[in-house]
Enzyme design. Structure first.
Site, short mmCIF file in Angstrom:
data_model
loop_
_atom_site.label_atom_id
_atom_site.label_comp_id
_atom_site.label_asym_id
_atom_site.label_seq_id
_atom_site.Cartn_x
_atom_site.Cartn_y
_atom_site.Cartn_z
CD GLU A 140 -3.15 -0.89 2.14
OE1 GLU A 140 -4.27 -1.34 1.93
OE2 GLU A 140 -2.81 -0.40 3.24
CB THR A 221 -4.09 -17.04 4.48
OG1 THR A 221 -4.09 -15.94 3.57
CG2 THR A 221 -2.95 -16.83 5.48
CG LEU A 222 -5.51 -22.07 1.61
CD1 LEU A 222 -5.32 -23.58 1.62
CD2 LEU A 222 -5.49 -21.54 0.18
N GLY A 223 -8.41 -18.94 4.15
CA GLY A 223 -9.63 -18.67 4.90
C GLY A 223 -9.96 -19.83 5.84
CB ALA A 250 -7.52 -6.03 10.09
CB ALA A 251 -8.95 -11.71 8.93
N GLY A 252 -6.14 -10.98 7.74
CA GLY A 252 -4.83 -11.37 7.25
C GLY A 252 -3.70 -10.63 7.93
CG ASP A 253 -3.52 -6.44 7.70
OD1 ASP A 253 -2.81 -6.84 6.75
OD2 ASP A 253 -4.34 -5.52 7.58
CB SER A 291 -10.90 -6.94 14.92
OG SER A 291 -9.76 -6.99 14.06
#
Length: 302
Positions: A140, A221-223, A250-253, A291
């Site tokens: 980013e 990452t595959l959720g 932000a789950a991946g972060d 979160s």
């Protein structure tokens, strides 16, 4: 890693919650909107700090209210913000996020001050690179700054970690050759490599294409299907934790930061599991940095 340096973005998130995202030309009524500190770089720095890592960040904000708020939020979890430049006359980066009931989202970003992060700004901070164990970057901020940071980290013998998001097709091989660990999801991996990722076998093949460019380890990452670790020597899959997601922002972060907060250089299984637990908690909560769980919450997660 005891000390982690994050080089990346800071955005104020405008998070809009709705039953479903609108189609082209459609108006949809939303339920609520929240202003939440975000940006992939700041999210990862915040999560690292909150999870106990000695963390510093390089980036840029404006001198506006949002920039001040972003810095205060990082400092609340003991992130060293001295490397974040405050640029007059430029707005702090912003992200506009539409979140459905399923937790899935769409994000539009205005770079603002993030676009001012350049090679010169990175090289001016060389001492910080010499004093850290690992350098974590995302996409980013301008790619030349990312390349400069990766090369500088490698020159100082540090672990180089790239979160290749937002993914793009034109990343040069000179960047991949510096990377020790990269963490795409399957969609990003397809865009990065130009290869299909519809099956697990295709994901492994695409990850191996990055290994061929010089990357040492690829964490895909595959959720809800977990995480694939691919290197020249191994392919191993690690499970995810099943939860009801309300917001995947932000789950991946969170996963990457939690992983890095426990990674020693060798303990992939332990660090990936810690990351999976942290991100499972994060998706049950609204917002980006709001979160992120505490160390105790992750340790007690079942």
């Amino acid at each position: 890693m005891d000390k982690v340096l994050v080089v990346g973005s800071l955005n104020m998130d405008f998070a809009v919650y709705m039953d479903r995202r609108p189609q082209a030309g459609e108006t949809v009524m939303a339920r609520s909107m929240k202003l939440v500190p975000g940006g992939k770089g700041a999210n990862q720095a915040y999560a690292l700090g909150k999870l106990g890592a000695n963390t510093a960040m390089i980036g840029a904000v404006g001198t506006d209210t949002f920039g001040q708020q972003m810095l205060r939020n990082l400092e609340q979890v003991s992130v060293n913000t001295d490397g974040i430049k405050k640029i007059a006359g430029v707005e702090t980066g912003k992200a506009f996020i539409e979140i459905e009931n399923s937790g899935q989202n769409s994000i539009s970003v205005i770079a603002g001050a993030n676009a001012a992060v350049d090679e010169k700004m990175v090289l001016e901070q060389e001492e910080r690179f010499s004093q850290t164990d690992a350098v974590v970057m995302q996409l980013e901020i301008p790619v030349p700054a990312v390349i400069a940071a990766a090369k500088l980290a490698k020159a100082h013998g540090k672990t180089v970690v790239l979160d290749p998001a937002p993914a793009r097709k034109d990343l040069p091989d000179e960047l991949w050759a510096q990377v020790d660990i990269t963490k795409p999801n399957e969609t990003e991996l397809a865009l990065l490599t130009g290869l299909p990722t519809g099956t697990e076998e295709e994901v492994v093949t695409a990850a191996q294409a990055l290994i061929a460019k010089g990357v040492k380890h690829v964490l895909v990452t595959l959720g809800g299907d977990g995480t694939l670790l691919v290197s020249a020597e191994q392919v191993e899959k690690f499970p995810a934790y099943k939860v009801k997601a309300v917001d995947t922002t932000a789950a991946g972060d969170c996963f990457l930061a939690a992983f890095m907060s426990r990674f020693t250089g060798e303990n992939f299984a332990e660090a990936i599991d810690f990351g999976a637990k942290a991100s499972a908690i994060a998706v049950t909560r609204q917002g980006a940095q709001t979160s992120i769980p505490t160390v105790e919450e992750v340790q007690n997660f079942q």
